[in-house]
Design an enzyme around this catalytic site. Structure first.
Site, PDB file in Angstrom:
ATOM      1  N   GLN A   1      -3.927  -1.895   9.714  1.00 34.04           N
ATOM      2  CA  GLN A   1      -3.805  -2.952   9.125  1.00 34.04           C
ATOM      3  C   GLN A   1      -4.343  -4.110  10.290  1.00 34.04           C
ATOM      4  O   GLN A   1      -4.603  -4.263  10.873  1.00 34.04           O
ATOM      5  CB  GLN A   1      -2.664  -3.613   8.798  1.00 34.04           C
ATOM      6  CG  GLN A   1      -2.368  -4.343   7.977  1.00 34.04           C
ATOM      7  CD  GLN A   1      -2.837  -5.035   6.866  1.00 34.04           C
ATOM      8  OE1 GLN A   1      -2.599  -3.662   6.182  1.00 34.04           O
ATOM      9  NE2 GLN A   1      -3.245  -5.460   6.214  1.00 34.04           N
TER      10      GLN A   1
ATOM     11  N   LYS B   1       0.866  -1.431  -0.214  1.00 32.32           N
ATOM     12  CA  LYS B   1       0.265   0.237   0.060  1.00 32.32           C
ATOM     13  C   LYS B   1       1.337   1.302   0.214  1.00 32.32           C
ATOM     14  O   LYS B   1       0.720   2.515  -0.294  1.00 32.32           O
ATOM     15  CB  LYS B   1      -0.671  -0.367   1.166  1.00 32.32           C
ATOM     16  CG  LYS B   1      -1.932  -1.378   1.189  1.00 32.32           C
ATOM     17  CD  LYS B   1      -3.018  -1.125   2.423  1.00 32.32           C
ATOM     18  CE  LYS B   1      -3.864  -2.785   2.381  1.00 32.32           C
ATOM     19  NZ  LYS B   1      -4.101  -2.701   3.595  1.00 32.32           N
TER      20      LYS B   1
ATOM     21  N   ASP C   1     -10.585   3.396   5.038  1.00 27.77           N
ATOM     22  CA  ASP C   1     -10.967   2.413   4.747  1.00 27.77           C
ATOM     23  C   ASP C   1     -12.527   1.144   4.592  1.00 27.77           C
ATOM     24  O   ASP C   1     -12.498   0.372   4.917  1.00 27.77           O
ATOM     25  CB  ASP C   1     -10.210   1.477   5.547  1.00 27.77           C
ATOM     26  CG  ASP C   1     -10.176  -0.054   4.673  1.00 27.77           C
ATOM     27  OD1 ASP C   1     -10.249  -0.497   3.521  1.00 27.77           O
ATOM     28  OD2 ASP C   1      -9.350  -1.107   5.532  1.00 27.77           O
TER      29      ASP C   1
END
Ligand code: NAP
Length: 281
Positions: free
Chosen positions: A99, A55, A122
């Site tokens: 994450q 990423k 996200d």
């Protein structure tokens, strides 16, 4: 008669998205703004470290600044939330990605909830999830949004189709079900307690596999002419779909790798740029 198959090329979709983002990043730079994504990695899980690195590299390639916050496995929920709050308060950070998964002793939900909605690129907060269910999210979860982007790129009709989603996780199965429903599909969401799964999958005009089990979806579960989206990513570059077997009946299918994965990353970049653009207004 040989029936043409459509391979849904995620790299092509992602490249197209990134090309457009480069222009938007340049425009922002003219206003003195560099989009910035902060990624938090807790612990030393090698796959998570790889995802975070990928990423970060993707950000760099299109001119997005990325900050990486590495925290030890011993980090407590309070310490993680404190690190998130620091990023919430940092005006040069536009997006925050925690994450998944975090070590078991951490309350992951509480940590996700700490991300300010404006920076939830996200779509992991309950507020972001609810907005998505109403079709109102600025930043829906990246993988579900990537799946919709692939269908849109290839002009695959959704309205009136029966979409069968296998998986009901809060980051994938549930939000993609909501998004397909909002696009007027008739949606069946399956999970580990579903009975007669194969028969239900056989009804799907669009089948989304989000199970987390390599080659789980079998070729003879696929209705002839169906569209198969494999969101899975398992060790050995394997999807949740038995690709070769499903290709026989499918009209269109995403490969693994080079299917949903690259579009998910491009979607994360897009959301970060959009969050930065909101700061420029
Ligand atoms: P998850 O949280 O483990 O959820 C898996 C879902 O599959 C659960 O809802 C589970 O049902 C269901 N399931 C498990 N076994 C089943 C069975 N035998 N029959 C029917 N349903 C079953 O996984 P996730 O985070 O959603 O991820 C799913 C897949 O997507 C994984 O392969 C993951 O690596 C991949 N993924 C890819 C990307 C990408 O960018 N391409 C991003 C995220 C995830 P229950 O709810 O009943 O347990």
């Amino acid at each position: 008669m040989k029936v043409e198959k459509l391979i849904l090329d995620g790299n092509r979709v992602a490249d197209d998205m990134k090309e457009q983002l480069v222009v938007r990043v340049k425009e922002l730079s003219g206003k003195g703004i560099v989009p910035c994504l902060a990624t938090i990695l807790v612990g030393d899980d090698p796959s998570s470290a790889t995802y975070v690195r990928m990423k970060g590299n993707a950000c760099k390639r299109i001119g997005i600044h990325s900050i990486r916050v590495d925290l030890p496995s011993s980090t407590t929920t309070d310490e993680l939330i404190a690190a998130i709050n620091k990023l919430n308060d940092e005006p040069t950070v536009h997006g925050i990605l925690l994450q998944h998964p975090v070590p078991h002793h951490i309350d992951e939900r509480a940590a996700f909830e700490a991300i300010r909605i404006e920076k939830d690129v996200d779509g992991v907060t309950t507020q972001g999830f609810a907005q998505n269910a109403f079709g109102l999210a600025d930043y829906p979860s990246c993988t579900p949004a990537a799946i919709l982007a692939i269908l849109e790129y290839y002009n695959i009709p959704i309205e009136g189709k029966h979409a069968v989603v296998i998986g009901r996780s809060p980051i994938l199965g549930k939000p993609v079900s909501a998004m397909l429903l909002n696009k007027d599909a008739t949606v069946t969401t399956c999970h580990s307690k579903t009975t007669n799964l194969e028969d239900i999958v056989r009804l799907g005009d669009i089948v989304v596999a989000a199970v987390g089990k390599p080659k789980f979806v079998q070729g003879d579960w696929i209705k002839p002419g169906a569209v198969v989206i494999d969101a899975g990513y398992n060790k050995g570059n394997l999807g949740d779909v038995d690709y070769d077997a499903c290709l026989k009946n499918a009209y269109a299918i995403t490969p693994v790798p080079a299917g949903v994965g690259p579009v998910t990353i491009a979607t994360l970049l897009k959301h970060t740029v959009e969050a930065a653009e909101k700061c420029a207004i």
